[in-house]
Design a protein around this motif. Structure first.
Motif, PDB file in Angstrom:
ATOM      1  N   ASN A  81       0.806  -1.220   0.000  1.00  0.00           N
ATOM      2  CA  ASN A  81       0.000   0.000   0.000  1.00  0.00           C
ATOM      3  C   ASN A  81       0.839   1.269   0.000  1.00  0.00           C
ATOM      4  N   THR A  82       2.071   1.191   0.492  1.00  0.00           N
ATOM      5  CA  THR A  82       2.964   2.345   0.406  1.00  0.00           C
ATOM      6  C   THR A  82       3.385   2.584  -1.034  1.00  0.00           C
ATOM      7  N   TYR A  83       3.657   1.511  -1.768  1.00  0.00           N
ATOM      8  CA  TYR A  83       4.158   1.657  -3.133  1.00  0.00           C
ATOM      9  C   TYR A  83       3.091   1.456  -4.205  1.00  0.00           C
ATOM     10  N   HIS A  84       1.840   1.381  -3.770  1.00  0.00           N
ATOM     11  CA  HIS A  84       0.719   1.410  -4.715  1.00  0.00           C
ATOM     12  C   HIS A  84       0.330   2.883  -4.859  1.00  0.00           C
ATOM     13  N   HIS A  85       1.280   3.670  -5.395  1.00  0.00           N
ATOM     14  CA  HIS A  85       1.254   5.119  -5.243  1.00  0.00           C
ATOM     15  C   HIS A  85      -0.032   5.793  -5.700  1.00  0.00           C
ATOM     16  N   SER A  86      -0.438   5.558  -6.936  1.00  0.00           N
ATOM     17  CA  SER A  86      -1.572   6.315  -7.469  1.00  0.00           C
ATOM     18  C   SER A  86      -2.852   6.010  -6.704  1.00  0.00           C
ATOM     19  N   SER A  87      -3.089   4.748  -6.388  1.00  0.00           N
ATOM     20  CA  SER A  87      -4.319   4.390  -5.678  1.00  0.00           C
ATOM     21  C   SER A  87      -4.331   4.971  -4.269  1.00  0.00           C
ATOM     22  N   THR A  88      -3.239   4.797  -3.534  1.00  0.00           N
ATOM     23  CA  THR A  88      -3.201   5.299  -2.163  1.00  0.00           C
ATOM     24  C   THR A  88      -3.303   6.818  -2.132  1.00  0.00           C
ATOM     25  N   ARG A 224      -4.416  -5.378   5.793  1.00  0.00           N
ATOM     26  CA  ARG A 224      -4.502  -4.248   4.866  1.00  0.00           C
ATOM     27  C   ARG A 224      -5.180  -3.058   5.546  1.00  0.00           C
ATOM     28  N   LEU A 225      -6.204  -3.341   6.337  1.00  0.00           N
ATOM     29  CA  LEU A 225      -6.867  -2.271   7.080  1.00  0.00           C
ATOM     30  C   LEU A 225      -5.864  -1.565   7.999  1.00  0.00           C
ATOM     31  N   LEU A 226      -5.038  -2.347   8.691  1.00  0.00           N
ATOM     32  CA  LEU A 226      -4.029  -1.771   9.585  1.00  0.00           C
ATOM     33  C   LEU A 226      -2.987  -0.963   8.813  1.00  0.00           C
ATOM     34  N   ALA A 227      -2.605  -1.448   7.637  1.00  0.00           N
ATOM     35  CA  ALA A 227      -1.619  -0.726   6.827  1.00  0.00           C
ATOM     36  C   ALA A 227      -2.177   0.614   6.363  1.00  0.00           C
ATOM     37  N   ILE A 228      -3.416   0.607   5.890  1.00  0.00           N
ATOM     38  CA  ILE A 228      -4.047   1.856   5.459  1.00  0.00           C
ATOM     39  C   ILE A 228      -4.169   2.819   6.636  1.00  0.00           C
ATOM     40  N   LYS A 229      -4.518   2.305   7.787  1.00  0.00           N
ATOM     41  CA  LYS A 229      -4.610   3.145   8.988  1.00  0.00           C
ATOM     42  C   LYS A 229      -3.264   3.813   9.280  1.00  0.00           C
ATOM     43  N   ALA A 230      -2.180   3.043   9.244  1.00  0.00           N
ATOM     44  CA  ALA A 230      -0.848   3.590   9.529  1.00  0.00           C
ATOM     45  C   ALA A 230      -0.470   4.673   8.525  1.00  0.00           C
ATOM     46  N   ILE A 231      -0.737   4.434   7.254  1.00  0.00           N
ATOM     47  CA  ILE A 231      -0.389   5.409   6.213  1.00  0.00           C
ATOM     48  C   ILE A 231      -1.226   6.676   6.353  1.00  0.00           C
ATOM     49  N   PHE A 232      -2.517   6.512   6.617  1.00  0.00           N
ATOM     50  CA  PHE A 232      -3.398   7.674   6.730  1.00  0.00           C
ATOM     51  C   PHE A 232      -3.071   8.523   7.959  1.00  0.00           C
ATOM     52  N   GLU A 233      -2.619   7.884   9.025  1.00  0.00           N
ATOM     53  CA  GLU A 233      -2.316   8.639  10.240  1.00  0.00           C
ATOM     54  C   GLU A 233      -1.017   9.425  10.132  1.00  0.00           C
ATOM     55  N   ASP A 234      -0.130   9.019   9.222  1.00  0.00           N
ATOM     56  CA  ASP A 234       1.138   9.734   9.055  1.00  0.00           C
ATOM     57  C   ASP A 234       1.609   9.593   7.608  1.00  0.00           C
TER      58      ASP A 234
END
Length: 305
Positions: A81-88, A224-234
Motif C-alpha cells: 500500500n505504500t508503493y501502490h502510489h496512485s491508488s493510495t 490491509r486495514l491496519l496498513a491503510i490506517k498507519a499510512i493515513f495517520e502519518d
C-alpha cells in the motif's frame, strides 16, 4: 555484370580517425571556463522499506506481533500500500471529502473510528462494483443489503447511498462483534461472511483472527486495514505529501425533497439549476432516468449549490 565496390570498411575507419583527431584538437585548444556550470550527477530515488509499527491496535484491540507470522503479514501490506502510489494517493484525497460523513455516523452508532478505513479497503471510497456484484462504498451484496435496510429496485439502489450504506455497515459490524466478541473477527467476517468465520473458528479450534488459517483474501484483509490506517495517520512518513488545496473537498449541496414521481430526471435536474451529470454524481443511488414514488412517499435529493 560484376562491379568492383570500394573498400567501405577502410573508408569508415579513416573517417572516424579524422573526426576523432579534430575533436581532440578542439578540446586541447579550447580554454577551460572556470565559471562553466558542471552538470550535477543523476541521483536515482531509492525505495525505502516502510516501517512496520512496533505496536498497533485495531479498534483498541492490541495486535499480537509476537504471534506467528503477524509482523511479516503486516509488513507485506505496508509495502504493497505504500508503493501502490496512485491508488493510495487517491484514497487520501477522497478521504478529505468522505471521512467527515463516515466518522460522524460511526460515532453516532458507537463504533470505533478505525472502521472508516474499512470503507477504504473495500472500495477506495468510490462507487465501484466488484466482479462478484458487491456495490458501493461498503460493497454490499444484493442479497445482503435488504437485511440491513437498503432498498434495491430498478430505479433505486441504496448500496450507493453513502449515508444509508454507512449506517447499514455499522449495523453489520455491531452484529458481528456481538457474536464474535472481537473487532478483528468482525472485520474479517465483513469480507468472508459470519458463517465462514464461525466455521473456521470451530474447525481450527482457535479464538482469534491472528491464529486463523484463512483464504488468501481474508488472510490479508485485516492487515490491509491496519496498513491503510498507519499510512493515513502519518502519510508523509510513507512518502505521501499532499497540499491542503489538492485534497478533494466536500460537495456543497442543498437537499430537495421529492414527494411525487419524476418521469425525466434530466429535466428535473435542469429545472433545479443543475444537470444529470451533477445529479447522478451527488445521488449515485439513482440508477435510472426516472424516479417513481408511492403516494405519501418522499425522498431527499441533493442538488449542487
Amino acid at each position: 555484370m560484376h562491379v568492383n565496390y570500394p573498400n567501405l570498411g577502410f573508408i569508415w575507419k579513416l573517417t572516424f580517425l579524422i573526426a576523432g583527431g579534430l575533436l581532440l584538437s578542439s578540446l586541447v585548444s579550447s580554454p577551460v571556463d572556470p565559471n562553466a556550470r558542471v552538470a550535477e550527477p543523476i541521483v536515482w530515488a531509492q525505495n525505502r522499506a516502510p516501517e512496520v509499527p512496533s505496536q498497533d491496535d485495531l479498534a483498541g484491540e492490541a495486535v499480537p506481533f509476537e504471534s506467528f507470522g503477524v509482523r511479516e503479514q503486516l509488513d507485506r501490506e505496508m509495502v504493497v500500500n505504500t508503493y501502490h502510489h496512485s491508488s493510495t494517493m487517491l484514497y487520501l484525497k477522497r478521504a478529505s471529502r468522505w471521512f467527515p460523513v463516515i466518522e460522524s455516523i460511526l460515532k453516532e452508532k458507537g463504533l470505533p473510528d478505525d472502521f472508516k478505513y474499512l470503507a477504504v479497503i473495500e472500495s477506495g471510497l468510490s462507487q465501484v462494483v466488484s466482479p462478484a456484484g458487491a456495490a458501493g462504498f461498503w460493497q454490499f451484496m444484493k442479497g445482503t443489503a435488504p437485511q440491513y435496510g437498503l432498498r434495491i429496485t430498478e430505479e433505486i439502489d441504496e448500496r450507493y447511498h453513502v449515508v444509508k450504506s454507512t449506517y447499514a455497515a455499522c449495523d453489520y459490524l455491531l452484529d458481528a462483534n456481538k457474536e464474535f466478541g472481537s473487532w478483528a473477527l468482525a472485520a474479517a467476517s465483513y469480507n468472508m461472511g459470519k458463517a465462514g468465520v464461525r466455521r473456521d473458528l470451530e474447525e481450527q479450534k482457535v479464538d482469534t483472527y491472528w491464529e486463523l488459517h484463512l483464504n488468501s483474501e481474508t488472510a490479508r484483509y485485516v492487515y490491509r486495514l491496519l496498513a491503510i490506517k498507519a499510512i493515513f495517520e502519518d502519510p508523509e512518513s510513507y512518502g505521501f505529501s499532499i497540499q491542503p488545496d489538492a485534497l478533494y473537498q466536500p460537495f456543497e449541496t442543498r437537499t430537495v425533497w421529492v414527494t411525487s414521481s419524476i418521469d425525466d430526471l434530466s429535466a428535473f435536474a435542469l429545472e433545479k439549476g443543475a444537470n444529470l451529470k451533477a445529479l447522478k454524481t451527488l445521488n449515485p443511488w439513482l440508477r435510472s432516468n426516472r424516479l417513481t414514488l408511492a403516494v405519501g412517499d418522499s425522498i431527499g435529493v441533493k442538488i449542487p449549490i
